[in-house]
Each structure stands twice: as C-alpha cells, then as structure tokens.
Design an enzyme around this catalytic site. Structure first.
Site, PDB file in Angstrom:
ATOM      1  CB  SER A 186      -0.953  -0.014   1.184  1.00 25.15           C
ATOM      2  OG  SER A 186      -0.230  -0.109   2.395  1.00 25.15           O
ATOM      3  CG  HIS A 214      -4.412  -1.301  -1.207  1.00 23.08           C
ATOM      4  ND1 HIS A 214      -4.996  -0.057  -1.212  1.00 23.08           N
ATOM      5  CD2 HIS A 214      -3.868  -1.457   0.024  1.00 23.08           C
ATOM      6  CE1 HIS A 214      -4.800   0.535  -0.040  1.00 23.08           C
ATOM      7  NE2 HIS A 214      -4.122  -0.293   0.725  1.00 23.08           N
ATOM      8  CE  LYS A 245      -7.492  -0.368   2.335  1.00 23.31           C
ATOM      9  NZ  LYS A 245      -6.669  -1.361   3.014  1.00 23.31           N
TER      10      LYS A 245
HETATM   11  C1  LIG Z   1      -6.495  -1.732   4.477  1.00 20.46           C
HETATM   12  C2  LIG Z   1      -5.742  -2.987   4.629  1.00 20.46           C
HETATM   13  C3  LIG Z   1      -6.053  -3.907   5.634  1.00 20.46           C
HETATM   14  C4  LIG Z   1      -7.104  -3.637   6.671  1.00 20.46           C
HETATM   15  O1  LIG Z   1      -8.382  -3.632   6.125  1.00 20.46           O
HETATM   16  P1  LIG Z   1      -9.617  -3.270   7.050  1.00 20.46           P
HETATM   17  O2  LIG Z   1     -10.774  -3.969   6.451  1.00 20.46           O
HETATM   18  O3  LIG Z   1      -9.740  -1.777   7.019  1.00 20.46           O
HETATM   19  O4  LIG Z   1      -9.294  -3.738   8.417  1.00 20.46           O
HETATM   20  C5  LIG Z   1      -5.361  -5.103   5.674  1.00 20.46           C
HETATM   21  N1  LIG Z   1      -4.380  -5.370   4.775  1.00 20.46           N
HETATM   22  C6  LIG Z   1      -4.043  -4.491   3.821  1.00 20.46           C
HETATM   23  C7  LIG Z   1      -2.966  -4.842   2.844  1.00 20.46           C
HETATM   24  C8  LIG Z   1      -4.694  -3.270   3.719  1.00 20.46           C
HETATM   25  O5  LIG Z   1      -4.336  -2.394   2.786  1.00 20.46           O
END
Ligand SMILES: *Cc1c(COP(=O)(O)O)cnc(C)c1O
Length: 401
Positions: A186, A214, A245
């Site tokens: 990310s 992502h 997301k």
């Molecule tokens: C955003 C993210 C998470 C966490 O996701 P949530 O549903 O907000 O807890 C976990 N792993 C990665 C790679 C992320 O980018």
C-alpha cells in the site's frame, strides 16, 4: 494514584509531537467521494487519498442497498455468528465474495485486520513455517505473531531470498509451509510477483496466502485481484480482503479459501468467534458493490480508474515530479524529506487538493512522500487540476526557500 502512568502517556504524546509524527485527523463534513467538503472550509477539495477506487462509497445503489438491508434485517445482530448472529444476508455475502473470486467458500469478519489477525493461528502450529514479505501489512504481521509456526522473512519482492527461506523451511522439516504476501503493497503501489511466488510455492510444496485489500474489485479480469492480474488464478490457496476499499468502502473483511479451511476457521478463528456479526447494512452495501464490480459496468469503472491513473502519472512526470514506477492507482509522489512532505501536503490543501504526507515510521527515513490514489469517480478535469496544483505548489515552495 496512577500519576506515573498518566505522566508516561503525556510524555509519549509530547515525544510524538516533538518528532513531527503526530497524525491529526481532518474532519470531513460530506460523504466520501471524488471531492469532499472539509469541516471549516467553504470550497470542496479534490480527494486524492481515499481507497475509494471504483467510486462506490457514495454510489446511490450501494447506499440504498445499505438502507434496505437495515429495514429488512435490522440494525444489527447483538450476537456473534455462532450463537444467534447468522442471517441469510451473511451467508449471501460469503457466497457472493467466494463466487466472485473463484473460491469454494468465504468467511467474513468485522475488518480485514481481523481476518488477517485470525487466519494463521487456527491453521498452523509449531511444526509449520510461515514465510512473510518484509513489507507485509501490520495485520498480517500481528496475525503471524499470534501463531506458533516458525517465522521466516524475505526482503520485499526478493525471489532469491524467498527461495532461500523455502529451502531453509524444508531443510528444517517443516510440515506445512505458507508464503504470506500483500497482493499490492500500500505504501508503494507495487504489485506482488505472484507468477514467481506461485511457481516457487509449487516447487517447494508451499501454500500461498495473498492479502488483496488494494486489489479486489480493481485489478485483473473483472477486478478479481492480483492473481487475475498476474494470470495465476487458481494457484493461490487463501485470499484475504476488505469491503472497506474498492468494494463500497463500508467496512468488513473476508477470507476466501477451500470449504474445509473456511469450516475450520469458523470453529477456531478468534476474531470471528468472539466478535459481533457484521451489521446487515454493511452486508447489503458490500453485496451491491460486488454486483457492480463484477458486472460490465465494473469494466467501465476500471477503465476510468486506470485512464485517470495514466493521466495523472503522465502529467506529473511531465511536471518533473519523482514518482515510484508502477501501474496501480496508488501513485506515490516522492519528496524524500519529511518536513517537505508535510509542508507540501498543507500547501496542496490550501489549493483545494486533499492529500496526506507519509513519513517515517510509516515509510523508511528519507523516503517521505505524498501517496496519491486515483478513483473512477474523478473526472479528467479534476485530475488535470490536481496536477496543476502540484506543479504550482512546487514552484511556491521552491520560491519560499
Ligand atoms: C487496508 C488494509 C487492511 C485492513 O483492512 P480493514 O478492512 O480496514 O481492516 C489489511 N491489509 C491491507 C494490505 C490493507 O491495505
């Protein structure tokens, strides 16, 4: 009474502030979208820092689905899943995400953080080994910590080192070996080389787990994620992901895997067993978002998203900015110096562009950046305005030196 404790807390806060690492939270007074209204500001700002890749966070159909699910199923379950917290809509969401990604079954959690936190401990023990990319998300690192398996690490994307670790694990007599990686990293927008990883996994009889937070909804054919993008679908054993997301942005996470793996996780994964069932509104919104993402309209949204990504990259390169290379809609603008990144983000805000500066410890020292993220909801004009604002801000900061 506990004055020493409260003094410690105050000192920690001061230390974070003194290092310039305090993260303030900007208050938004509108729904999430391509533009947002920031509290206290009359003008709207172009938002370049949401994970709202397909622009579904305030899509009317997704909102309606959330509202309708609340009317049909209630505000919430007041129960964990196994006691009296499983409604048809929960199973429907699990079936939908599993079918979308081509897995036998899926299990949903309150967050992907919980999915990663609960994944490893029930499946692997002392006799096993987990090989983890050094840039993996905090939730994977925490999940692995909670598990008794032997932990091995490889430098991010370094396939020679991964192979070395695989050999070590096998020489060590590990029963099961699992490779754990983010699909997309990310902070950089780098896309994992799942072709190489799954080839090595096959050679050393290892399993592959990919956190596709992502990627689900946006990368690869029909947005099925990193494995689709790398053309190795069916060679990944376990996918974890989020509904927070691209898939609507509400919240909630999932693990997709073989039926038996999911069945065992339902019995043993602690964040699943000991935490409330997802609210029906979240299930409804996520179901509607998956429907859009996997449809032909999803292709149109992804085309727009990647057109915006190419447009921003090309414009920023032409304006002389130092970007990390890549194809993902995460586009880090490298400013290197932490103070400069903060000043740049603040000046952009004044110019109507909402971004966030990232510096140590979120990224390595000397690699401070503004991480921009494109959305299908952005218009080409908004992308152009953002590029102009970046260029103007660079000039202004240069002149002020
Ligand atoms: C955003 C993210 C998470 C966490 O996701 P949530 O549903 O907000 O807890 C976990 N792993 C990665 C790679 C992320 O980018």
């Amino acid at each position: 009474m506990s004055s020493r404790f409260y003094e410690y807390v105050a000192a920690e806060i001061e230390a974070i502030e003194a290092q310039g690492l305090w993260k303030p939270e900007r208050i938004i007074s509108s729904p999430q979208g391509a533009t947002v209204t920031l509290a206290g500001r009359a003008a709207t700002s172009i938002n370049l820092c949401a994970n709202n890749y397909l622009g579904l966070a305030s899509d009317q159909r997704v909102i309606d689905a959330a509202v309708n699910a609340t009317r049909r199923w209630g505000a919430g379950l007041a129960s964990v899943r196994f006691i009296c917290g499983t409604q048809e809509i929960h199973r429907e969401l699990e079936a939908s995400i599993a079918a979308y990604l081509g897995f036998e079954d899926a299990i949903i959690f309150a967050a992907a953080f919980d999915a990663n936190g609960g994944l490893f401990e029930p499946l692997l023990g002392e006799a096993d080994a987990i090989i983890s990319d050094s840039l993996n998300h905090a939730s994977i690192i925490d999940g692995i910590r909670l598990c008794k398996a032997k932990r091995l690490r490889f430098a991010t994307g370094n396939m020679e080192e991964l192979e070395q670790r695989l050999r070590e694990a096998r020489d060590d007599g590990a029963r099961t070996v699992l490779i754990a990686t983010d699909g997309v990293f990310s902070m950089d927008g780098a896309i994992a080389d799942l072709a190489a990883i799954t080839t090595l996994a096959k050679r050393y009889e290892a399993l592959v787990m990919v956190d596709d937070c992502h990627a689900t909804g946006l990368l690869g054919t029909k947005g099925r994620g990193t494995a689709a993008y790398r053309e190795v679908e069916g060679r990944v054993d376990i996918i974890t992901g989020t509904f927070g997301k691209a898939l609507g942005g509400a919240m909630g996470g999932f693990i997709a895997a073989r039926r038996d793996v999911v069945a065992l996780l339902r019995q043993r994964a602690r964040p699943y067993l000991f935490s409330n069932a997802l609210a029906p509104s979240v299930c409804g919104a996520s179901l509607a978002a998956i429907e859009i993402a996997r449809s032909d309209e999803g292709d149109i949204l992804r085309d727009r998203l990647f057109a915006n990504t190419r447009r921003f990259r090309a414009g920023m390169e032409k304006a002389g900015f130092d970007l990390l290379p890549g194809e993902h809609p995460i586009i880090p603008v490298m400013l290197h110096d932490a103070a400069r990144a903060q000043a740049f983000a603040a000046a952009l805000l004044e110019a109507g562009i909402f971004v966030t500066g990232f510096s140590f410890p979120v990224v390595p020292k000397g690699l401070a950046r503004i991480r921009t993220q494109m959305s299908a909801a952005h218009s080409p004009q908004q992308i152009d305005r953002a590029i102009e604002a970046f260029a103007l801000t660079a000039k202004q900061l240069e002149a002020a030196r």
